[in-house]
Design an enzyme around this catalytic site. Structure first.
Site, PDB file in Angstrom:
ATOM      1  N   ASP A   1       0.820  -1.202   0.000  1.00 33.72           N
ATOM      2  CA  ASP A   1       0.000   0.000   0.000  1.00 33.72           C
ATOM      3  C   ASP A   1       0.860   1.261   0.000  1.00 33.72           C
ATOM      4  OD1 ASP A   1      -2.677   1.322   0.452  1.00 33.72           O
ATOM      5  OD2 ASP A   1      -1.629   2.016   2.244  1.00 33.72           O
TER       6      ASP A   1
ATOM      7  N   GLU B   1       0.802  -0.581  -5.161  1.00 34.87           N
ATOM      8  CA  GLU B   1      -0.151   0.509  -5.375  1.00 34.87           C
ATOM      9  C   GLU B   1       0.698   1.776  -5.491  1.00 34.87           C
ATOM     10  OE1 GLU B   1      -3.629   3.188  -3.347  1.00 34.87           O
ATOM     11  OE2 GLU B   1      -1.897   2.479  -2.261  1.00 34.87           O
TER      12      GLU B   1
END
Length: 721
Positions: A399, A452
């Site tokens: 993330d 991401e």
């Protein structure tokens, strides 16, 4: 004062819970008068030494609870009268250090890849005695004690031994076992008492709002056997269903499903829908459910409300038995500031940067890991290995990579510190991500790393040894933003935004991409996917069907957040179940069926998946018909596999006789039509097949005149294919 008596200052420090080396006073000690055993047991009425020769009372030598007695023979037990109960146990201070020199060396170097099985709480048998070894990295603390339900949460009872060479404190507490709740009590470098800290390496945490750590029988959680290595992942169909475990479906009384209940319902749903993988929003223990797991504190513990660790491990095993891969969202960028967590853990900026210009994330009010510190890198690398090995996850989706790569990420010009070269790149984070990819490739071959990452940082999916970051895939955030922006436009204006659907192919092969329609697009007032579509209800559904079909045929692996496949009207709420009742309506059931069919078509056609990252797998046929908002492209598979022609008509106008080039003539089958009645469409199309004539068009040798339903995507394949 006898030769073996401790100095009064040392006794005072012990009694006041300020002694940094309790093993120097407590336990058995040799002297000229023989062996003397000391035990500090505040609150005890009396204590006796119990040996094979009998029982001997220990003398109270300090009113706060310091007892002493000569030891005639070893081994011995302590019999403690607490007034309301009598406890008989081995003496924690009679046991030697347990962490080996190799462990300490690797911890000091920051290269201990099994940190989750080294630090933390681990039940074991030592010298025939069952108990728990506790170990904690806190190099700047003046004193560390383990406290819990086994010692009345009294920090004077079990102060720990410091292994100076690694900054690690340890103690073996006999007769404690799985299920015990514990924390650590620390004195900071100035001697001030810190809030009780949860164990950073705990394998289980209490259900929030409780914040304790729980002892787990870690030896009983056996690493699953590695799965066979698949073909290179870029050549495989990968279709990911992104799931928030607490809100995909709720149980009785609107309670979140347990790991076991989730397995009963989610696994058959995913496999029935044709998804190849399920991706869970972070399952690592987090104090606040509203963070959806993106502010974790337990980097080794599954989130407690859903069940114990062994149940989560079993969920992954059940996914594998059903042929479903598992991806876990993982957050090495930042952590919350909760007092019981990592923040100023030993009274210093231990896990985070000391300077808030480096260590505080202004957008999320979180602290940023100091990835320039080898022990912090080791902690996070150990966490990654833990989820991939101990639990058997197939991939980690990392993330907020963009926030890790740039020192000025989301900061005003005067609120960041340049790197050593004066630049904005975060060299420590880049090095960490490269190390992460190398370690995973070596230690966990076949496991994937997915980034991401929302910027144009070069080489995200290039190998680390070639100067890249080493990820296997990168989320294509640019494609997602451009295409969603296009689809949100009224079709009458789409001719002016045609590049929104085509620009992605300019850079489609610069990285190995995954196309995401993630949870971020259906929260914070953004509405739902169906809600973003323009027009009346009929047009909204048609737009969504056409868009999903475009996505599933576009180069790049696929990811869809739960609820998109049933055209949920409502924006996602992490405290509510998806609106499964919508499937009683044919239009919603039609979108679900469309996605199921797309997944099956995608998986069965090499042209749609095998060359996702190879320019040889794609060719534009109709690129610039912005006036009609029509686009068409060919997808190719490996040599010998049949091609597929994809045609999108993104206005509500039914177009007849629209000529499109094809690589060869003959019969082409309409393998998919998003306007089919079974999906809720108007059932316009080409009757299932078209005849391509040897009439050149769009630079190809053959062509066919097609009927293009309004707001639709068609897939044509050679009839023999």
């Amino acid at each position: 004062m006898s030769e073996t008596s401790p100095h009064p200052d040392a006794v005072a420090a012990l009694v006041n819970a300020r002694h940094g080396d309790p093993f120097a006073l407590l336990g058995p000690h040799e002297g000229s008068e023989g062996t003397v055993v000391r035990a500090f047991l505040p609150g005890a009425r009396s204590v006796s030494l119990v040996t094979q020769g009998g029982s001997k009372p220990m003398r109270l030598v300090q009113d706060a609870g310091l007892f002493e007695a000569a030891l005639d023979r070893a081994p011995y037990l302590l019999r403690i009268d607490w007034g309301d109960a009598v406890q008989e146990t081995e003496d924690p201070y009679a046991f030697p250090p347990l962490l080996g020199e190799l462990d300490l060396h690797l911890l000091r170097e920051g290269t201990h890849q099994d940190i989750g099985r080294c630090l933390g709480a681990h039940p074991m048998v030592v010298e025939g005695t069952a108990g728990v070894r506790f170990a904690l990295w806190a190099p700047n603390a003046r004193r560390v004690s383990v406290v819990g339900d086994f010692n009345g949460w009294d920090g004077r009872r079990h102060p720990m031994r410091l292994r100076h060479e690694a900054g690690v404190w340890e103690i073996f507490v006999p007769r404690v076992g799985p299920g015990a709740i514990y924390k650590f009590e620390l004195l900071d470098p100035n001697g001030s008492l810190l809030p009780l800290k949860a164990d950073p390496c705990a394998w289980q945490a209490e259900v929030p709002p409780a914040t304790g750590s729980i002892v787990v029988d870690t030896a009983a959680i056996v690493k699953p056997a590695p799965r066979p290595h698949p073909a290179p992942p870029e050549t495989l169909p990968i279709s990911v269903y992104e799931v928030h475990p607490g809100s995909w479906m709720r149980g009785e009384d609107d309670k979140a499903l347990s790991w076991e209940e989730l397995g009963d319902k989610l696994i058959p749903y995913c496999t029935g829908m044709g998804f190849t993988h399920v991706e869970f929003l972070p399952v690592m223990a987090h104090p606040f459910g509203g963070s959806w797991g993106y502010q974790p504190l337990g980097q080794f513990a599954p989130h407690a409300p859903f069940g114990p660790p062994e149940h989560f491990q079993r969920l992954i095993a059940r996914c594998h038995e059903a042929g479903l891969g598992v991806i876990l969202d993982w957050v090495p960028a930042h952590f919350p500031t909760d007092a019981h967590g990592l923040a100023r853990f030993d009274g210093t900026a231990l896990y985070e940067h000391a300077d808030p210009r480096e260590g505080f994330h202004q957008d999320w009010n979180t602290l940023i890991y100091n990835l320039g510190r080898r022990e912090v890198r080791n902690f996070l690398l150990g966490s990654a290995i833990h989820w991939l090995e101990t639990y058997g996850a197939d991939a980690l989706r990392v993330d907020a990579v963009a926030s890790m790569l740039y020192r000025d990420y989301s900061r005003p010009h005067d609120q960041w510190i340049p790197n050593i070269h004066g630049g904005r790149e975060n060299l420590e984070s880049i090095s960490f991500l490269q190390d992460l990819s190398r370690v995973i490739a070596e230690r966990c071959p076949g496991k994937l790393l997915i980034a991401e990452e929302s910027t144009a940082f070069p080489g995200v999916t290039r190998k680390a040894d070639e100067g890249g970051l080493g990820f296997d895939f990168k989320w294509n955030m640019g494609w997602m933003h451009d295409t969603l922006h296009y689809m949100e436009r009224d079709p009458i204006y789409r001719q002016y935004q045609h590049g929104g659907m085509t620009f992605g192919m300019v850079y489609a092969f610069t990285e190995k991409f995954m196309l995401p329609l993630s949870h971020d697009e259906v929260v914070h007032g953004k509405g739902s996917l169906i809600g973003k579509m323009p027009g009346d209800d009929w047009q909204k559904f048609a737009n969504l069907r056409a868009y999903l079909a475009f996505m599933w045929t576009h180069p790049g692996k696929k990811l869809l957040f739960m609820g998109g496949e049933i055209a949920q009207w409502r924006e996602w709420n992490h405290d509510r179940s998806l609106d499964w009742h919508l499937l009683d309506e044919p239009r919603h059931a039609g979108v679900q069926r469309l996605l199921r069919d797309l997944n099956r078509l995608y998986a069965s056609m090499p042209a749609l998946n095998a060359l996702d990252t190879d320019p040889a797998g794609f060719r534009w046929v109709v690129l610039d018909d912005n006036a009609n908002s029509v686009l068409a492209f060919l997808r190719f598979g490996p040599d010998g596999s049949p091609p597929a022609l994809v045609i999108c008509n993104l206005t509500p106008v039914l177009r007849q006789g629209y000529r499109v080039g094809l690589p060869f003539g003959g019969v082409w089958r309409e393998a998919f039509n998003s306007d089919a009645a079974i999906y809720g469409g108007a059932n316009n199309g080409n009757g299932g097949m078209v005849h391509a004539a040897e009439e050149a068009s769009h630079g190809l040798d053959a062509s066919a005149a097609l009927t293009l339903p309004g707001l639709s995507t068609l897939i044509l394949v050679p009839a023999e294919g």
